[in-house]
Design a protein around this motif. Structure first.
Motif, PDB file in Angstrom:
ATOM      1  N   GLU A 112     -50.142  -2.191   0.005  1.00 38.93           N
ATOM      2  CA  GLU A 112     -49.334  -3.702   0.097  1.00 38.93           C
ATOM      3  C   GLU A 112     -49.829  -4.600  -0.148  1.00 38.93           C
ATOM      4  OE1 GLU A 112     -47.941  -6.755   2.273  1.00 38.93           O
ATOM      5  OE2 GLU A 112     -48.951  -5.899   3.206  1.00 38.93           O
ATOM      6  N   THR A 178     -43.918   2.007  -4.404  1.00 37.88           N
ATOM      7  CA  THR A 178     -43.320   1.619  -3.333  1.00 37.88           C
ATOM      8  C   THR A 178     -42.633   2.902  -3.049  1.00 37.88           C
ATOM      9  OG1 THR A 178     -43.696  -0.471  -4.018  1.00 37.88           O
ATOM     10  CG2 THR A 178     -42.592  -0.387  -2.248  1.00 37.88           C
ATOM     11  N   LEU A 195     -43.607  -3.251   2.414  1.00 36.81           N
ATOM     12  CA  LEU A 195     -42.856  -2.839   1.240  1.00 36.81           C
ATOM     13  C   LEU A 195     -41.878  -3.181   0.814  1.00 36.81           C
ATOM     14  CD1 LEU A 195     -45.115  -0.156   1.899  1.00 36.81           C
ATOM     15  CD2 LEU A 195     -45.864  -1.434   0.107  1.00 36.81           C
ATOM     16  N   ARG A 199     -40.151  -4.381  -2.562  1.00 35.63           N
ATOM     17  CA  ARG A 199     -39.451  -3.619  -3.350  1.00 35.63           C
ATOM     18  C   ARG A 199     -38.015  -4.223  -3.813  1.00 35.63           C
ATOM     19  NH1 ARG A 199     -36.794   2.096  -0.648  1.00 35.63           N
ATOM     20  NH2 ARG A 199     -35.877   0.407   0.681  1.00 35.63           N
TER      21      ARG A 199
END
Length: 404
Positions: A112, A178, A195, A199
């Motif tokens: 991340e 991800t 995350l 995304r």
């Protein structure tokens, strides 16, 4: 959800499991699994070199979460991984190491952070070549395909064009990694939220289909800020986690093979350390055969060639000493074969601490010395790299019997 925690290469333990889950573990080969003859419904489980976490689902049974903890500290494991991916880019200190004692949470936070740095200046764009049937003329007309596929009809048009877009291999890899991490257990809530946000920024990148080859990308000045995240993304997506087993059994998760991780680190670190001595190194060297007919292929982990193109040194990395029944010194026999085929008087076996001791063996009637070296993976990264540089110096000078 049932949970089992094992430690890499620890003695076996017995756990009560449904028969379907036990059989699935046997088929997956993630761990050594067998029914316990002394306990009804019990299964003896022993972790090997694979570490990480997986969720196993069998219809009609409660899902099983299996976590395997590595023996080396998590921070050291990620140093090995980062250096093997790219020794020039890897940096320590991006994650609060003390906050994690498990692989998956540390992996998720490391990825991340790397992805956040990659996307900080915006989502990368690039040109993507597209060939498709279209109702309007865009780019150029593919005349041969137009005639072959549509037999004189004007529409649709077979066109080819380059589109400037965010739907490029780099973003596809980041999005897929991800999504894979978001499906894993034990990802911290804060990391999961970050995350999910990242995304959303990659939503225009086409999702990858599991089981297909990963898209290929080329390092360049333009994607330099993406490269650390891309290396981790490929590691996440290539992790050994069988997704389907016979029947309706499914497995999802992340597993690292410590054997391969140690081998990758040693080979990359040795290649870097041998650079000042000239020549070049081949990793997983090809074109090496034991016999004159070229039918018995061998693949040394690292083979160093001199400036004249002739082999100068050979090394193999072994996370643990191989001691199969009947061949208790298989590693030595393998290195002897390498040295004989390559015409070298010395060979080097490199182990993680616990796999072997420092030793040198002079082979009878052969004029070949086989040296065994040990790397302490629990040492600090600077100490570990210094040991590799010392080993490279010994290999370059042909004095492998000196002590490290």
């Amino acid at each position: 959800m049932t949970g089992i925690e094992l430690v890499e290469h620890a003695p076996h333990t017995t756990h009560d499991l449904p028969a379907a889950i036990g059989r699935a573990l046997v088929a997956s080969r993630i761990v050594d699994a067998a029914p316990d003859p002394y306990r009804l419904g019990g299964w003896r489980l022993r972790a090997g070199s694979k570490v990480g976490a997986v969720v196993m689902r069998v219809p009609g049974e409660e899902p099983l979460t299996l976590r395997i903890t590595p023996k080396v500290p998590i921070a050291r494991l990620f140093f090995l991984l980062g250096y093997a991916l790219n020794p020039r880019i890897h940096r320590e200190g991006a994650v609060e190491v003390a906050a994690h004692t498990e692989l998956v949470p540390f992996l998720a936070q490391t990825y991340e952070r790397a992805q956040e740095r990659a996307l900080r200046q915006g989502v990368l764009q690039g040109y993507r070549h597209t060939e498709e049937a279209s109702s309007v003329l865009r780019g150029r007309l593919r005349e041969a395909d137009q005639v072959r596929r549509h037999h004189g009809r004007l529409f649709p048009l077979e066109v080819a064009y380059d589109e400037y877009t965010t739907d490029i291999p780099e973003n596809r890899l980041l999005r897929a990694a991800t999504e894979r991490l978001l499906s894993l257990p034990r990802v911290p809530i804060g990391v999961r939220r970050a995350l999910q946000h990242q995304r959303a920024r990659l939503v225009d990148a086409e999702p990858l289909v599991r089981g297909t080859a990963l898209p290929r990308w080329q390092p360049s000045r333009l994607n330099l800020r993406y490269q650390p995240a891309l290396g981790l993304a490929e590691t996440v997506l290539r992790s050994e986690s069988p997704e389907h087993l016979p029947g309706d059994v499914t497995i999802d998760g992340f597993l690292l093979d410590m054997n391969k991780l140690f081998e990758d680190f040693v080979c990359v670190a040795l290649r870097e350390a041998l650079t000042p001595y000239g020549g070049h190194c081949a990793l997983q060297a090809r074109g090496v055969h034991l016999d004159t007919d070229g039918t018995m292929r061998m693949r040394p982990d690292l083979l160093r060639y001199g400036d004249d193109g002739r082999p100068q040194a050979v090394a193999d990395a072994k996370y643990k000493a191989q001691k199969p029944d009947g061949f208790p010194d298989a590693d030595l026999y393998q290195m002897l074969a390498y040295c004989t085929a390559l015409g070298l008087s010395e060979g080097h076996l490199i182990y993680a601490r616990g796999g072997a001791l420092h030793a040198s063996h002079q082979v009878r009637n052969a004029g070949i010395a086989i040296h065994q070296h040990v790397l302490d993976l629990e040492g600090q990264p600077a100490e570990l790299l210094k040991t590799v540089r010392d080993l490279a110096r010994l290999m370059a000078k042909g004095t492998g019997s000196d002590s490290l």
